[in-house]
Design an enzyme around this catalytic site. Structure first.
Site, PDB file in Angstrom:
ATOM      1  N   GLU B  10       0.918  -1.022  -0.161  1.00 37.73           N
ATOM      2  CA  GLU B  10       0.149   0.041   0.207  1.00 37.73           C
ATOM      3  C   GLU B  10       1.001   1.119  -0.079  1.00 37.73           C
ATOM      4  OE1 GLU B  10      -3.076   0.306   3.058  1.00 37.73           O
ATOM      5  OE2 GLU B  10      -3.286  -1.934   2.761  1.00 37.73           O
ATOM      6  N   SER B  30      -4.458   1.700  11.985  1.00 36.71           N
ATOM      7  CA  SER B  30      -4.948   1.326  13.277  1.00 36.71           C
ATOM      8  C   SER B  30      -6.174   0.826  13.253  1.00 36.71           C
ATOM      9  CB  SER B  30      -4.521   2.224  14.175  1.00 36.71           C
ATOM     10  OG  SER B  30      -5.495   3.418  13.899  1.00 36.71           O
ATOM     11  N   ASP B  41      -8.937   0.713   0.793  1.00 32.98           N
ATOM     12  CA  ASP B  41      -7.319   0.847   1.142  1.00 32.98           C
ATOM     13  C   ASP B  41      -6.836   2.173   0.845  1.00 32.98           C
ATOM     14  OD1 ASP B  41      -7.139  -1.636   2.401  1.00 32.98           O
ATOM     15  OD2 ASP B  41      -6.695  -2.902   0.441  1.00 32.98           O
ATOM     16  N   GLU B  54      -8.835  -1.468  -3.752  1.00 28.52           N
ATOM     17  CA  GLU B  54      -8.640  -2.549  -2.764  1.00 28.52           C
ATOM     18  C   GLU B  54      -7.071  -3.288  -3.341  1.00 28.52           C
ATOM     19  OE1 GLU B  54     -10.417  -2.949  -0.145  1.00 28.52           O
ATOM     20  OE2 GLU B  54      -9.425  -4.687   0.648  1.00 28.52           O
TER      21      GLU B  54
END
Lengths: 150, 150
Positions: B10, B30, B41, B54
């Site tokens: 990512e 988190s 994402d 994603e």
């Protein structure tokens, strides 16, 4: 304390915008230093319109100061996205208020100030969203009732 | 391990898209459970065009499975934003590959599958971005040289 209050305000705004039909992204809460350097607090998108928000929370109306790097990052992100940037302020016991990023005054030290006078005469978030036609206005409701009625 | 690898992929994609001129938001790292439920994402925006990603990372080409809730959340976010959703796959030692979310097959248990056949014949991310005119194509370069030359 300021940090916790800030996150609470952000969460509240995320929920409000989601209920209004926006796709909402909130900046990562962890590693707040990296985060502040890279991301706006909240990005809300509806039908290709991109709103970039820096969120402030205050118990009273007072001047708000932003560091020059923070303003530059907001501008850069907003320009890339083709969106519009706003400072959005949660005033204790009042509505959300919004001020265009470009209304900030640059101070002699390079940082930026949002005067309390500007905050006092600022639009509410709902007014902004209606002006941008991102939520229905009163006129829209009237028109809709007319069509449905006739 | 899968989680760490995923985050590395990512981060790499965020940097790539930023270099290509996109405004990029990455989901909070988190509290990954809340995060997965709410955010894609990566969201990349350029001039009002919204790409919802994603991110998957694989060491070899194999079927990829997505839970039905995850796909629904991606669809909901994408619809609200007026954007386009893609599964983007980092294949070890290869380019980023992209597949439209709508190409996923729904399985009898309600979850979704992305077959390895589809991955093998998928576009690269650069091809997608050129097709969408979000990065210059070879033709654009030729035209530009012609204008500059003539």
């Amino acid at each position: 304390v300021g940090r916790v209050k800030g996150y609470t305000a952000e969460r509240e705004l995320v929920i409000k915008l989601w209920k209004l039909g926006f796709a909402v992204m909130r900046a990562p809460a962890s590693g707040s230093k990296i985060r502040k350097a890279k991301y706006p607090d909240i990005v809300a998108i509806k039908s290709g319109k991109v709103l970039v928000f820096e969120v402030k929370s205050r118990s009273k109306v007072e001047n708000i100061y932003l560091r020059s790097e923070q303003v530059e990052k907001l501008r850069e992100f907003t320009e890339r996205s083709g969106g519009q940037a706003y400072i959005v302020i949660k005033l204790l016991g009042s509505d959300w208020r919004v001020i265009e990023l470009e209304c900030l005054e640059k101070m002699s030290n390079g940082n930026y100030r949002l005067s309390k006078e500007l905050i006092l005469k600022s639009k509410t978030l709902d007014e902004l969203l209606r002006n941008l036609r991102l939520i229905p206005s009163l006129e829209d409701f009237i028109k809709r009732s007319t069509y449905e009625g006739g």
